[in-house]
Structure formats: structure tokens, C-alpha cells
Write a protein that holds these residues in place. Structure first.
Motif, PDB file in Angstrom:
ATOM      1  N   MET A 150      38.725  32.134  29.216  1.00 21.28           N
ATOM      2  CA  MET A 150      39.731  31.470  30.028  1.00 21.28           C
ATOM      3  C   MET A 150      40.731  30.804  29.101  1.00 21.28           C
ATOM      4  O   MET A 150      40.357  30.035  28.236  1.00 21.28           O
ATOM      5  N   ASN A 151      41.981  31.105  29.292  1.00 24.81           N
ATOM      6  CA  ASN A 151      43.051  30.561  28.459  1.00 24.81           C
ATOM      7  C   ASN A 151      43.426  29.166  28.956  1.00 24.81           C
ATOM      8  O   ASN A 151      43.900  29.011  30.079  1.00 24.81           O
ATOM      9  N   MET A 152      43.204  28.167  28.119  1.00 21.74           N
ATOM     10  CA  MET A 152      43.501  26.786  28.505  1.00 21.74           C
ATOM     11  C   MET A 152      45.005  26.559  28.680  1.00 21.74           C
ATOM     12  O   MET A 152      45.405  25.656  29.397  1.00 21.74           O
ATOM     13  N   ALA A 153      45.833  27.376  28.048  1.00 16.72           N
ATOM     14  CA  ALA A 153      47.286  27.240  28.212  1.00 16.72           C
ATOM     15  C   ALA A 153      47.682  27.482  29.668  1.00 16.72           C
ATOM     16  O   ALA A 153      48.607  26.864  30.179  1.00 16.72           O
ATOM     17  N   THR A 154      46.954  28.368  30.342  1.00 18.46           N
ATOM     18  CA  THR A 154      47.231  28.638  31.758  1.00 18.46           C
ATOM     19  C   THR A 154      46.997  27.387  32.591  1.00 18.46           C
ATOM     20  O   THR A 154      47.855  26.980  33.377  1.00 18.46           O
ATOM     21  N   ILE A 192      44.727  36.623  37.248  1.00 22.73           N
ATOM     22  CA  ILE A 192      43.495  37.392  37.443  1.00 22.73           C
ATOM     23  C   ILE A 192      42.386  36.812  36.572  1.00 22.73           C
ATOM     24  O   ILE A 192      41.245  36.657  37.007  1.00 22.73           O
ATOM     25  N   GLU A 193      42.736  36.470  35.332  1.00 18.73           N
ATOM     26  CA  GLU A 193      41.770  35.854  34.408  1.00 18.73           C
ATOM     27  C   GLU A 193      41.285  34.509  34.958  1.00 18.73           C
ATOM     28  O   GLU A 193      40.089  34.206  34.914  1.00 18.73           O
ATOM     29  N   LEU A 194      42.199  33.714  35.491  1.00 23.25           N
ATOM     30  CA  LEU A 194      41.841  32.419  36.078  1.00 23.25           C
ATOM     31  C   LEU A 194      40.926  32.621  37.285  1.00 23.25           C
ATOM     32  O   LEU A 194      39.926  31.906  37.442  1.00 23.25           O
ATOM     33  N   ASP A 195      41.234  33.599  38.111  1.00 21.10           N
ATOM     34  CA  ASP A 195      40.401  33.880  39.279  1.00 21.10           C
ATOM     35  C   ASP A 195      38.990  34.289  38.852  1.00 21.10           C
ATOM     36  O   ASP A 195      38.000  33.858  39.456  1.00 21.10           O
ATOM     37  N   ALA A 196      38.878  35.115  37.809  1.00 20.55           N
ATOM     38  CA  ALA A 196      37.559  35.536  37.325  1.00 20.55           C
ATOM     39  C   ALA A 196      36.774  34.336  36.816  1.00 20.55           C
ATOM     40  O   ALA A 196      35.567  34.221  37.055  1.00 20.55           O
ATOM     41  N   LEU A 231      37.144  31.187  37.799  1.00 22.42           N
ATOM     42  CA  LEU A 231      36.770  30.393  38.968  1.00 22.42           C
ATOM     43  C   LEU A 231      35.633  31.038  39.756  1.00 22.42           C
ATOM     44  O   LEU A 231      34.829  30.339  40.369  1.00 22.42           O
ATOM     45  N   GLU A 232      35.555  32.357  39.734  1.00 17.61           N
ATOM     46  CA  GLU A 232      34.501  33.074  40.451  1.00 17.61           C
ATOM     47  C   GLU A 232      33.119  32.633  39.980  1.00 17.61           C
ATOM     48  O   GLU A 232      32.200  32.516  40.796  1.00 17.61           O
ATOM     49  N   SER A 233      32.980  32.351  38.696  1.00 17.07           N
ATOM     50  CA  SER A 233      31.679  31.906  38.198  1.00 17.07           C
ATOM     51  C   SER A 233      31.280  30.576  38.835  1.00 17.07           C
ATOM     52  O   SER A 233      30.100  30.322  39.063  1.00 17.07           O
ATOM     53  N   PHE A 234      32.241  29.751  39.137  1.00 16.34           N
ATOM     54  CA  PHE A 234      31.958  28.487  39.805  1.00 16.34           C
ATOM     55  C   PHE A 234      31.684  28.692  41.291  1.00 16.34           C
ATOM     56  O   PHE A 234      30.884  27.974  41.872  1.00 16.34           O
ATOM     57  N   ARG A 235      32.345  29.663  41.902  1.00 18.98           N
ATOM     58  CA  ARG A 235      32.116  29.948  43.322  1.00 18.98           C
ATOM     59  C   ARG A 235      30.661  30.312  43.570  1.00 18.98           C
ATOM     60  O   ARG A 235      30.059  29.876  44.547  1.00 18.98           O
TER      61      ARG A 235
END
Length: 112
Positions: free
Chosen positions: A1-5, A74-78, A80-84
Motif C-alpha cells: 500500500m502506497n502511503m503517498a496515496t 485499486i491498490e487502496l481497495d485491495a 482495505l479488503e484485508s480489513f473488511r
């Protein structure tokens, strides 16, 4: 996960710009007008979003048109999916617990 995002999206004006660009590409002037910013402010926010890889710019004549890049989202969604998955498990356990409490309450009322 890119922290810059995450860092880029943490600022409300930049998040609003991303929301605006979900509807399609816009010029700096259009973005500034819709957000009530002056063009230098909008350009500063767009530069941060561009540096984070969230938007790309295309020069058309003397206009700069910005559009969203889907890859960071898409990377951010992936990520977040681990938290879901974790939260879904917790909610399932909470649901089981609440149903058990409800059954106990019904059984207690039946015994009265």
C-alpha cells in the motif's frame, strides 16, 4: 500500500478533487470553479495528486486536463479488503451473540 496515496487523500480539497474527477476529466479551471478555489490553489492540490500517481494530466492546446488513474485506487481497495475480512468476522460473531441474547430473552419471557 502506497502511503503517498493516503497522504494525498487525507486533505479534504484533494479528496473533493478525486470525487469530482470520478465523473470524468476536468480542466484546472473547472476544478477550481467547482470547489471555490483559485487556480493556483487547485494546481497545487493537483500537483500533489499527480505526484502520488492518483491523477494524470494531458495538455490540450493551452488547457491542462486532469483525469483519475485507477491503479492507486485499486491498490487502496485491495489493502482495505484485508480489513473488511477482519470486520466481517467480528460482525458475524456480534450477530451470533445478539441472536443468542435474543433467544435467552424469549426463553425467559416464555417461562413467566
Amino acid at each position: 500500500m502506497n502511503m503517498a496515496t493516503l497522504s494525498a487523500l487525507a486533505e479534504p480539497n484533494r479528496l473533493h478533487i478525486v470525487e469530482l474527477l470520478r465523473g470524468g476529466p476536468l480542466s484546472v479551471g473547472e476544478i477550481a470553479d467547482r470547489l471555490g478555489l483559485n487556480q493556483p490553489q487547485a494546481s497545487k492540490h493537483l500537483r500533489v495528486l499527480s505526484d502520488a500517481g492518483l491523477v494524470e494530466v494531458h495538455a490540450i492546446a493551452n488547457r491542462r486536463i486532469y483525469k483519475l488513474r485507477p491503479e492507486p485506487l485499486i491498490e487502496l481497495d485491495a489493502w482495505l479488503e484485508s480489513f473488511r475480512h477482519v470486520w466481517d468476522e467480528k460482525f458475524d460473531r456480534l450477530d451470533d451473540y445478539l441472536q443468542e441474547l435474543q433467544r435467552k430473552e424469549v426463553n425467559r419471557d416464555d417461562k413467566k
